[in-house]
Design a protein around this motif. Structure first.
Motif, PDB file in Angstrom:
ATOM      1  N   ARG A  64      45.397  37.124  44.015  1.00 12.59           N
ATOM      2  CA  ARG A  64      44.968  37.912  45.237  1.00 12.59           C
ATOM      3  C   ARG A  64      42.864  38.602  44.090  1.00 12.59           C
ATOM      4  O   ARG A  64      41.986  38.584  45.158  1.00 12.59           O
ATOM      5  N   MET A  65      43.535  39.243  43.069  1.00 15.42           N
ATOM      6  CA  MET A  65      42.359  40.303  42.332  1.00 15.42           C
ATOM      7  C   MET A  65      41.340  38.724  42.068  1.00 15.42           C
ATOM      8  O   MET A  65      39.881  39.113  42.342  1.00 15.42           O
ATOM      9  N   VAL A  67      39.954  36.092  43.588  1.00 15.89           N
ATOM     10  CA  VAL A  67      39.941  35.595  45.449  1.00 15.89           C
ATOM     11  C   VAL A  67      38.657  36.827  44.878  1.00 15.89           C
ATOM     12  O   VAL A  67      37.670  36.616  45.638  1.00 15.89           O
ATOM     13  N   GLU A  68      39.553  37.459  45.725  1.00 15.11           N
ATOM     14  CA  GLU A  68      38.564  38.866  45.536  1.00 15.11           C
ATOM     15  C   GLU A  68      37.646  39.398  45.126  1.00 15.11           C
ATOM     16  O   GLU A  68      36.568  40.223  45.490  1.00 15.11           O
ATOM     17  N   ARG A  69      37.836  39.523  44.097  1.00 12.15           N
ATOM     18  CA  ARG A  69      36.835  39.339  42.886  1.00 12.15           C
ATOM     19  C   ARG A  69      35.121  38.442  42.305  1.00 12.15           C
ATOM     20  O   ARG A  69      35.259  38.956  41.342  1.00 12.15           O
ATOM     21  N   ASN A  70      36.256  37.576  43.091  1.00 11.08           N
ATOM     22  CA  ASN A  70      34.972  36.243  42.307  1.00 11.08           C
ATOM     23  C   ASN A  70      35.281  36.118  41.299  1.00 11.08           C
ATOM     24  O   ASN A  70      34.016  36.224  40.530  1.00 11.08           O
TER      25      ASN A  70
END
Length: 179
Positions: A64-65, A67-70
Motif C-alpha cells: 500500500r505504501m 502505491v500511495e507514495r509512488n
C-alpha cells in the motif's frame, strides 16, 4: 548532495519502503517454500502458517505504501521470489530445525535493519511509517523467539548456516535499497 540534519544524513524514505516491501515479499516466499516441503502436518507447520500470515500482513502494508507514495519497487522482485522460495524449501528439506534456523537468522537481520530505520526516523515526520516498522519489528522478534524455542540453534552446523543466511540477508537489503 543529501540533505543533512544536525550532521546526520536525511533518511531516504522511498528506499526504506522499497527495501521493506522487498524483504517482506522475500519472507513470504521463504514460508511458502517451507510449507510446500513440510506440509501441514510437520511439528512446526502451525507456527510457520502463523508467521506467514503476519508476513503477508506486513507485505500488504508496504505494498500500500509503495502505491500511495509512488515508490518504485525493486526490480529484483522476481529474483527474491525464486531465492526466498528456494531458501525456504532448501532449509525445510534439511529438517524442521533447519527451517527454524532459517527463520532465526533472517529475523536477526530484520531486527537490526528495522532498529536502524527506527533510529533514522526518530527526527522525521513519518509517524505512520515509524509505527508500522515498530509494530512489525515486534512481530519479527516473536518469530525469532518461536524459532529458537523450536530448536533452531540445535540444527547441525547452525553457526555456519545462520552466518550464511544472515550474509545473504545483508546483501539482499543492500541491493534492494538501490535497485
Amino acid at each position: 548532495m543529501a540533505e543533512e540534519t544536525l550532521g546526520k544524513e536525511k533518511p531516504d524514505i522511498a528506499s526504506m519502503i522499497r527495501v521493506n516491501q522487498a524483504g517482506e515479499y522475500g519472507a513470504a516466499q521463504i514460508y511458502k517454500g517451507q510449507l510446500a516441503v513440510m506440509g501441514d502436518d510437520a511439528p512446526d507447520s502451525s507456527a510457520i502458517h502463523h508467521m506467514a500470515e503476519q508476513e503477508q500482513r506486513h507485505l500488504d502494508a508496504f505494498d500500500r505504501m509503495i502505491v500511495e507514495r509512488n515508490v518504485r519497487p525493486t526490480i529484483l522482485q522476481p529474483f527474491w521470489k525464486v531465492a526466498g522460495y528456494a531458501l525456504g524449501a532448501g532449509t525445510a528439506i534439511m529438517g524442521p530445525r533447519a527451517a527454524m534456523a532459517c527463520t532465526a537468522a533472517v529475523e536477526t537481520e530484520i531486527d537490526l535493519h528495522y532498529q536502524e530505520q527506527m533510529e533514522q526516523l526518530e527526527s522525521e515526520d513519518e509517524p505512520e511509517l515509524l509505527s508500522k516498522i515498530a509494530e512489525f519489528r515486534e512481530e519479527e522478534l516473536e518469530h525469532k523467539q518461536t524459532a529458537i524455542e523450536s530448536g533452531a540453534e540445535e540444527t547441525p552446523g547452525y553457526p555456519v548456516l545462520s552466518a550464511a543466511i544472515r550474509l545473504g540477508c545483508k546483501v539482499a537489503i543492500g541491493l534492494s535499497k538501490r535497485i
